[in-house]
Design a protein around this motif. Structure first.
Motif, PDB file in Angstrom:
ATOM      1  N   GLU A 160       6.204  15.585  11.218  1.00 28.31           N
ATOM      2  CA  GLU A 160       7.445  15.637  10.979  1.00 28.31           C
ATOM      3  C   GLU A 160       7.853  16.226   9.963  1.00 28.31           C
ATOM      4  N   LEU A 161       7.151  16.090   8.695  1.00 31.40           N
ATOM      5  CA  LEU A 161       7.150  16.733   7.377  1.00 31.40           C
ATOM      6  C   LEU A 161       6.680  18.123   7.385  1.00 31.40           C
ATOM      7  N   HIS A 162       5.620  18.314   8.349  1.00 33.89           N
ATOM      8  CA  HIS A 162       5.087  19.622   8.634  1.00 33.89           C
ATOM      9  C   HIS A 162       6.040  20.371   9.078  1.00 33.89           C
ATOM     10  N   GLN A 163       7.041  20.023  10.142  1.00 34.06           N
ATOM     11  CA  GLN A 163       7.979  20.896  10.949  1.00 34.06           C
ATOM     12  C   GLN A 163       9.100  20.904   9.965  1.00 34.06           C
ATOM     13  N   THR A 204       7.411  15.886  -3.700  1.00 33.46           N
ATOM     14  CA  THR A 204       6.392  14.611  -3.629  1.00 33.46           C
ATOM     15  C   THR A 204       6.795  13.653  -2.692  1.00 33.46           C
ATOM     16  N   VAL A 205       5.996  13.551  -1.765  1.00 31.72           N
ATOM     17  CA  VAL A 205       6.349  12.474  -0.616  1.00 31.72           C
ATOM     18  C   VAL A 205       5.514  11.374  -0.961  1.00 31.72           C
ATOM     19  N   THR A 206       6.028  10.078  -0.713  1.00 31.13           N
ATOM     20  CA  THR A 206       5.215   8.939  -0.886  1.00 31.13           C
ATOM     21  C   THR A 206       5.825   7.921   0.156  1.00 31.13           C
ATOM     22  N   VAL A 207       4.850   7.737   0.827  1.00 34.58           N
ATOM     23  CA  VAL A 207       4.902   6.554   1.864  1.00 34.58           C
ATOM     24  C   VAL A 207       4.470   5.567   1.584  1.00 34.58           C
ATOM     25  N   ALA A 208       5.322   4.252   1.828  1.00 37.08           N
ATOM     26  CA  ALA A 208       4.733   2.843   1.174  1.00 37.08           C
ATOM     27  C   ALA A 208       5.160   1.929   2.358  1.00 37.08           C
ATOM     28  N   THR A 209       4.424   0.818   2.230  1.00 36.06           N
ATOM     29  CA  THR A 209       4.834  -0.326   2.743  1.00 36.06           C
ATOM     30  C   THR A 209       4.530  -1.747   2.199  1.00 36.06           C
ATOM     31  N   LEU A 216      15.644  21.848   1.461  1.00 36.63           N
ATOM     32  CA  LEU A 216      14.602  20.604   1.865  1.00 36.63           C
ATOM     33  C   LEU A 216      15.413  19.572   2.064  1.00 36.63           C
ATOM     34  N   ALA A 217      16.335  19.356   1.154  1.00 34.30           N
ATOM     35  CA  ALA A 217      17.081  18.151   1.105  1.00 34.30           C
ATOM     36  C   ALA A 217      18.197  18.157   2.422  1.00 34.30           C
ATOM     37  N   THR A 218      18.773  19.436   2.820  1.00 29.71           N
ATOM     38  CA  THR A 218      19.384  19.385   3.572  1.00 29.71           C
ATOM     39  C   THR A 218      18.676  19.386   5.278  1.00 29.71           C
ATOM     40  N   GLU A 219      17.554  19.554   5.214  1.00 26.77           N
ATOM     41  CA  GLU A 219      16.699  19.617   6.327  1.00 26.77           C
ATOM     42  C   GLU A 219      16.381  18.102   6.717  1.00 26.77           C
ATOM     43  N   ASP A 258       0.730  -1.138  -0.074  1.00 26.94           N
ATOM     44  CA  ASP A 258      -0.008   0.046   0.084  1.00 26.94           C
ATOM     45  C   ASP A 258       0.811   1.170   0.119  1.00 26.94           C
ATOM     46  N   HIS A 259       0.442   2.239  -0.525  1.00 25.99           N
ATOM     47  CA  HIS A 259       1.164   3.591  -0.348  1.00 25.99           C
ATOM     48  C   HIS A 259       0.310   4.759  -0.545  1.00 25.99           C
ATOM     49  N   VAL A 260       0.691   5.728  -0.135  1.00 21.85           N
ATOM     50  CA  VAL A 260       0.176   7.216  -0.356  1.00 21.85           C
ATOM     51  C   VAL A 260       1.138   8.090  -0.921  1.00 21.85           C
ATOM     52  N   SER A 261       0.633   9.147  -1.726  1.00 23.11           N
ATOM     53  CA  SER A 261       1.553  10.260  -2.239  1.00 23.11           C
ATOM     54  C   SER A 261       0.802  11.556  -1.854  1.00 23.11           C
ATOM     55  N   THR A 262       1.769  12.428  -1.637  1.00 22.61           N
ATOM     56  CA  THR A 262       1.193  13.935  -1.636  1.00 22.61           C
ATOM     57  C   THR A 262       2.269  14.923  -1.865  1.00 22.61           C
ATOM     58  N   VAL A 263       2.017  16.147  -2.075  1.00 23.20           N
ATOM     59  CA  VAL A 263       2.862  17.157  -2.213  1.00 23.20           C
ATOM     60  C   VAL A 263       3.092  18.127  -1.243  1.00 23.20           C
ATOM     61  N   LEU A 264       4.502  18.378  -0.678  1.00 18.79           N
ATOM     62  CA  LEU A 264       4.434  19.256   0.317  1.00 18.79           C
ATOM     63  C   LEU A 264       4.136  20.456   0.043  1.00 18.79           C
ATOM     64  N   GLU A 265       3.429  21.567   0.576  1.00 20.05           N
ATOM     65  CA  GLU A 265       3.099  22.789   0.052  1.00 20.05           C
ATOM     66  C   GLU A 265       4.349  23.666   0.673  1.00 20.05           C
TER      67      GLU A 265
END
Length: 189
Positions: A148-151, A75-80, A42-45, A21-28
C-alpha cells in the motif's frame, strides 16, 4: 530413628505480561518538488487512504497494528503490542527433620524460593509466547502495508511530476497507465 516431616508450600502469582514489536523504514521518494510540498502531497495521499493527521504524523490503526508515517522525513513505523493477565499457581513439597523448628523454616524458605523460580519461569514462557504472537501479527501485516505504501509513493511521485511539468510549460498531452504506473507528459515550453 528420626522422622521426616512433610512441608507443603503453595504460591501464586498474578501478573500482566506485555509484549511489543516495531519496524521502521524510510520511504524512497524522489525530490521532484521542495520537501514541504512533497510532504503535503504525501500527507494528502495518505489521508485518502484512511490515515489521520496528528501534527506532522499520519496514523492509522488496523487489527491492533499502528502505522505511523512522518510526512516530513517519510519515516514509516509499524508497531503492535499486547498485554495479557495471567494467574499462575503451584504447590511444592519439601521434607524437614522437625515440624516447626529451624529445619522446617529452612526447608519452607528453600521450597518457596524454588517454587517462585518455577512460577517466574512459567511467566517468562507465557511472555515469550505472547511476544511471538505479537511479532507474527506484525509480520503478517507488513506485506500489505508495504504494498500500500509503495502505491502511495507512486501516486505522490505522479502528482509531483504533474505539478513540476505544469511549472515548466503548458501540458499538451498526459497519459497515465495505473496498472504499470507509467506516465507520459508532453509539454510545450
Amino acid at each position: 530413628m528420626s522422622r521426616a516431616y512433610r512441608i507443603s508450600v503453595r504460591e501464586s502469582i498474578n501478573r500482566v505480561v506485555r509484549a511489543k514489536d516495531h519496524v521502521s523504514t524510510v520511504l524512497e521518494m524522489l525530490e521532484i518538488l521542495p520537501c514541504e510540498v512533497m510532504a503535503e502531497i504525501l500527507a494528502t495521499e495518505l489521508e485518502g487512504r484512511g490515515f489521520r493527521r496528528e501534527g506532522k504524523d499520519l496514523v492509522r490503526e488496523e487489527d491492533g497494528v499502528v502505522i505511523t508515517v512522518d510526512s516530513e522525513t517519510a519515516t514509516v513505523t509499524v508497531a503492535t503490542e499486547a498485554a495479557q493477565q495471567m494467574e499462575l499457581e503451584a504447590e511444592r513439597i519439601g521434607y524437614a527433620a522437625d515440624k516447626d523448628g529451624k529445619d522446617a523454616k529452612r526447608v519452607r524458605e528453600l521450597t518457596r524460593q524454588q517454587l517462585q523460580q518455577d512460577l517466574d519461569a512459567k511467566a517468562g514462557a507465557e511472555r515469550d509466547k505472547l511476544q511471538t504472537q505479537v511479532t507474527d501479527r506484525l509480520e503478517a501485516k507488513l506485506g500489505d502495508i508495504r504494498q500500500e505504501l509503495h502505491q502511495a509513493v507512486n501516486r505522490v511521485t505522479a502528482e509531483a511530476l504533474k505539478r513540476k511539468a505544469a511549472q515548466l510549460g503548458q501540458i499538451k498531452e498526459m497519459t497515465e497507465d495505473p496498472q504499470s504506473g507509467s506516465m507520459t507528459i508532453v509539454l510545450e515550453v
